[in-house]
Enzyme design. Structure first.
Site, PDB file in Angstrom:
ATOM      1  CB  VAL A 174      49.437 -29.042  77.390  1.00 35.94           C
ATOM      2  CG1 VAL A 174      50.914 -28.481  77.109  1.00 35.94           C
ATOM      3  CG2 VAL A 174      48.773 -29.972  76.510  1.00 35.94           C
ATOM      4  CB  CYS A 175      52.051 -29.596  82.624  1.00 36.49           C
ATOM      5  SG  CYS A 175      52.709 -29.154  84.355  1.00 36.49           S
ATOM      6  CG  PHE A 176      54.002 -24.754  78.671  1.00 38.73           C
ATOM      7  CD1 PHE A 176      54.164 -23.636  78.372  1.00 38.73           C
ATOM      8  CD2 PHE A 176      52.852 -25.727  78.187  1.00 38.73           C
ATOM      9  CE1 PHE A 176      53.275 -23.088  77.412  1.00 38.73           C
ATOM     10  CE2 PHE A 176      52.079 -25.112  77.189  1.00 38.73           C
ATOM     11  CZ  PHE A 176      52.148 -23.718  76.882  1.00 38.73           C
TER      12      PHE A 176
END
Length: 446
Positions: free
Chosen positions: A91-93
């Site tokens: 999950v990329c943020f």
């Protein structure tokens, strides 16, 4: 106790107390640093009412350092649900430092579990194509076509992977409609007492959201069916998914549109859930005969509930056991004078699981009531103040029936036609009230 554990314990408790319909969290008592979370796909997006599960691992340096976050809803690593939620689970943020954000957007100890989950949910937007860096302001013709194509396949896979496959797994259903050869819960309990059958060293499967997904499926079943009817008109059966510019082998969403198959599987899940609910009553009678603790608890709760409503003057209703079964309560409600329900006579049942309160009771109206928070099949959408007390479930159902000025919440609108009228124009609201009163009049004729 380590400060990070104290912080985490408090955050978990606050989320659970909030009764948030979009987010749920759980962890094993002995392992508070490993949290599982489920996020309900936001309304009016291609993720609508999907069940997206995540794992969060918190280190001893939390909250100074962000946790590791991983998506568990990936179709075994084959489905990238978002430019920022990879098929491998990453999950990329910016908040968890997977990329550099603007000043003030970095992780800080003031943030926490809930803010992380809300940030992930915000990725599930109506146009997730724009989440990919470099495509934030895409507006050329081919970009617009890609945006539409991307949403179309996300909607299909939300239904297929996050809803249908998940429920099939929970119910022991194979995709072809056959039933897996697994022991019933009652049989499993008997097996667990025999160490020669069950390996005592085998780790228990931790499935904290199994019951939640089953109950929510019943709430949103009509919405899923309606979505299939709408989406299948936009594509052709067996049409191959379009690949996006930012997708590549091993990190993409590939497949075909198979809405006819999804509809069949969806309806079969509903049938199996209805059968499971009916089986609870039979299992309950067995437990009553054995004088089990669950049966004794429900019998005591029933008696206390009856006494409570005898003294309660603000509402008139009868509560009885169906065939003397403490696992099946029948409630008859008499409409309050000077309200839209005046003169109505409505009956609903609460079916309790032999594993109550770990599994919540399932309510269903036997008398039709036209209401924006009751499905066409009679399933009320409600949240009790206490999940472990049958009376609080009744209180919550009566409250939703009588509430005159509820706040708008699309997650509770489980009757699509009634919702459009109730929240529409003045003329729509008049039509809603007419249909409501008509159902009240018919309840007196039955």
């Amino acid at each position: 106790m380590n400060q990070s554990i104290i912080r985490l314990t408090r955050e978990l408790s606050e989320i659970k107390k909030s009764n948030d319909l979009s987010i749920a969290v759980a962890c094993k008592d002995s392992d508070v640093r490993n949290v599982k979370a489920i996020i309900l796909g936001p309304p009016d997006t291609p993720y609508e009412f999907g069940f997206f599960e995540f794992s969060l691992k918190f280190g001893r340096d939390y909250p100074a350092k962000a946790p590791a976050v991983n998506s568990l809803t990936t179709n075994s690593g084959r489905c990238r649900f978002n430019p920022n939620i990879y098929a491998a689970g990453k999950v990329c943020f910016y908040q968890i430092r997977t990329w550099r954000g603007d000043r003030g957007e970095e992780w800080s100890s003031a943030q926490g579990l809930e803010s992380i989950l809300i940030s992930i949910q915000s990725l599930m937007s109506s146009n997730p194509y724009e989440n990919e860096p470099g495509f934030e302001n895409a507006n050329q013709d081919h970009d617009k076509e890609n945006m539409k194509a991307y949403c179309l396949k996300i909607r299909h896979e939300t239904l297929r992977v996050s809803v249908i496959s998940r429920l099939e797994e929970h119910l022991g259903i194979n995709p072809d409609g056959t039933i897996q050869s697994v022991p019933s819960p009652m049989e499993q309990d008997a097996y667990d007492e025999d160490s020669s059958i069950v390996d005592p060293e085998a780790p228990a499967v931790f499935e904290p959201f199994k019951d939640l997904c089953k109950r929510r499926f019943l709430w949103y079943y009509d919405s899923y069916v309606a979505s299939i009817a709408t989406e299948r008109e936009k594509v052709t059966e067996n049409q191959v998914f379009a690949r996006m510019p930012f997708e590549h082998s091993g990190n993409a969403m590939e497949g075909k549109f198979l809405y006819s198959e999804l509809e069949r599987r969806l309806r079969f899940i509903k049938e199996r859930l209805e059968k499971e609910t009916k089986d609870w009553a039979d299992e309950g009678l067995i437990l009553k005969g054995k004088e089990s603790g669950v049966a004794a608890n429900l019998q005591r709760q029933f008696e206390q509930t009856v006494e409570h409503f005898k003294k309660e003057t603000s509402v008139t209703l009868d509560v009885e056991l169906v065939n003397g079964n403490p696992f099946l309560w029948r409630v008859t409600y008499f409409g309050r004078p000077m309200t839209n329900l005046d003169g109505g006579l409505f009956t609903f049942e609460l079916a309790f699981s032999p594993r109550f309160p770990e599994e919540q009771p399932r309510a269903k109206f036997l008398t039709h009531l036209y209401h924006h928070r009751i499905t066409t099949d009679g399933i009320p959408c409600y949240s009790p103040r206490r999940y472990d007390d049958g009376r609080h479930h009744i209180d919550a159902i009566i409250h939703l029936m009588e509430e005159e000025n509820p706040p708008y919440d699309p997650r509770t609108q489980v009757n699509q036609e009634a919702s459009k009228l109730y929240w529409g124009s003045k003329e729509d609201k008049k039509e809603y009230n007419k249909k409501l009163r008509r159902s009240v009049q018919r309840s007196m004729e039955c």
